[in-house]
Design a protein around this motif. Structure first.
Motif, PDB file in Angstrom:
ATOM      1  N   GLU A 178       0.834  -1.204   0.000  1.00 45.00           N
ATOM      2  CA  GLU A 178       0.000   0.000   0.000  1.00 45.00           C
ATOM      3  C   GLU A 178       0.872   1.258   0.000  1.00 45.00           C
ATOM      4  O   GLU A 178       0.604   2.218  -0.734  1.00 45.00           O
ATOM      5  CB  GLU A 178      -0.923   0.001   1.212  1.00 45.00           C
TER       6      GLU A 178
ATOM      7  N   GLU B 110       1.247   4.416  -2.738  1.00 47.17           N
ATOM      8  CA  GLU B 110       1.146   5.834  -2.382  1.00 47.17           C
ATOM      9  C   GLU B 110       2.292   6.597  -3.031  1.00 47.17           C
ATOM     10  O   GLU B 110       2.108   7.690  -3.578  1.00 47.17           O
ATOM     11  CB  GLU B 110       1.185   6.003  -0.864  1.00 47.17           C
TER      12      GLU B 110
ATOM     13  N   ASN C 181      -4.035   8.730  -7.951  1.00 44.34           N
ATOM     14  CA  ASN C 181      -4.372   8.131  -6.667  1.00 44.34           C
ATOM     15  C   ASN C 181      -4.952   6.744  -6.889  1.00 44.34           C
ATOM     16  O   ASN C 181      -5.819   6.552  -7.760  1.00 44.34           O
ATOM     17  CB  ASN C 181      -5.392   8.999  -5.924  1.00 44.34           C
ATOM     18  N   TRP C 182      -4.489   5.779  -6.088  1.00 44.87           N
ATOM     19  CA  TRP C 182      -4.852   4.380  -6.288  1.00 44.87           C
ATOM     20  C   TRP C 182      -5.340   3.752  -4.994  1.00 44.87           C
ATOM     21  O   TRP C 182      -4.762   3.960  -3.936  1.00 44.87           O
ATOM     22  CB  TRP C 182      -3.647   3.601  -6.814  1.00 44.87           C
ATOM     23  N   GLU C 183      -6.400   2.974  -5.095  1.00 44.46           N
ATOM     24  CA  GLU C 183      -6.897   2.197  -3.964  1.00 44.46           C
ATOM     25  C   GLU C 183      -6.344   0.780  -4.067  1.00 44.46           C
ATOM     26  O   GLU C 183      -6.500   0.122  -5.102  1.00 44.46           O
ATOM     27  CB  GLU C 183      -8.424   2.138  -3.976  1.00 44.46           C
TER      28      GLU C 183
ATOM     29  N   ARG D 189      -6.348  -3.061  -2.797  1.00 43.38           N
ATOM     30  CA  ARG D 189      -7.064  -4.130  -2.096  1.00 43.38           C
ATOM     31  C   ARG D 189      -6.166  -5.361  -2.180  1.00 43.38           C
ATOM     32  O   ARG D 189      -5.932  -5.905  -3.269  1.00 43.38           O
ATOM     33  CB  ARG D 189      -8.421  -4.399  -2.748  1.00 43.38           C
TER      34      ARG D 189
ATOM     35  N   VAL E 241      -8.487   5.802  -8.455  1.00 45.98           N
ATOM     36  CA  VAL E 241      -9.657   6.483  -7.929  1.00 45.98           C
ATOM     37  C   VAL E 241      -9.688   7.962  -8.287  1.00 45.98           C
ATOM     38  O   VAL E 241     -10.718   8.630  -8.139  1.00 45.98           O
ATOM     39  CB  VAL E 241      -9.759   6.309  -6.397  1.00 45.98           C
TER      40      VAL E 241
END
Length: 204
Positions: A155, A159, A168-170, A172, A203
């Motif tokens: 994660e 960032e 910007n990336w989410e 999972r 996102v």
């Protein structure tokens, strides 16, 4: 292809989205997608070793019929074959790929992958790799260093990639005993090694 979103990925492909399998090897995952109903003309495979692509054709006996587009390419060659895909991909699979590099190399590879994706919300990167409960650098083949992530470090890396690329990336991601790690039959099948399965979605 190991992804909780496989049905959605298939549906997007059937609706006209594109997907790149980066480090596709024999391209068995692309062939699985076509078998499940994805149109082959929306699929791309890139492999550093071109002989793997040819071996895939021999294995599946479909050189004249399989319609995915293949290229021999190096992710770090910004003027190579991948250049023609810049800004065009809706989805990208990177299975058993990023863990081949050290941390800096992974960041650089991810920056390049971002450049291949459409610069819009919903761009999706999926994959799996060898992870480690306690993330960190590992020396392999006596001289080469690679980096094994856990969920937290993965994660954090995304960032950093987002900051470097203005996106910007989410993330999972989960870690499990996949890839036969729990059987401890290989040198790296140690208690701290896990499979890291991930989806990274843009996102903004």
């Amino acid at each position: 292809m190991r992804s909780p979103s496989y049905p959605l990925i298939l549906s997007r492909l059937q609706a006209g989205a594109s997907l790149l399998d980066l480090g596709c090897c024999f391209a068995q995952d692309l062939r699985k997608l076509v078998h499940d109903g994805a149109p082959a003309h929306n699929l791309y495979g890139a492999e550093l070793k071109g002989e793997f692509i040819e071996l895939g054709y021999k294995l599946f006996l479909d050189k004249e019929s399989f319609g995915a587009k293949f290229m021999q390419a190096d992710i770090f060659d910004t003027e190579g074959e991948l250049k023609r895909l810049e800004g065009k991909m809706d989805m990208c699979q990177i299975g058993l790929f990023l863990h081949l590099f050290d941390y800096a190399g992974q960041v650089k590879a991810c920056e390049r992958i971002v450049s291949l994706m459409k610069p819009e919300k919903g761009a999706l990167i999926i994959g799996q790799q060898i992870g480690k409960v306690d993330a960190g650098a590992v020396t392999v083949a006596a001289t080469r260093e690679i980096f094994k992530h856990n969920v937290g470090s993965f994660e954090k890396m995304w960032e950093e990639v987002g900051e470097k690329t203005g996106s910007n990336w989410e993330v999972r991601a989960v870690m499990d005993e996949g890839l036969g790690i729990g059987e401890e039959k290989r040198k790296w099948d140690e208690a701290s090694s896990k499979r890291l399965v991930f989806e990274v979605e843009r996102v903004s």
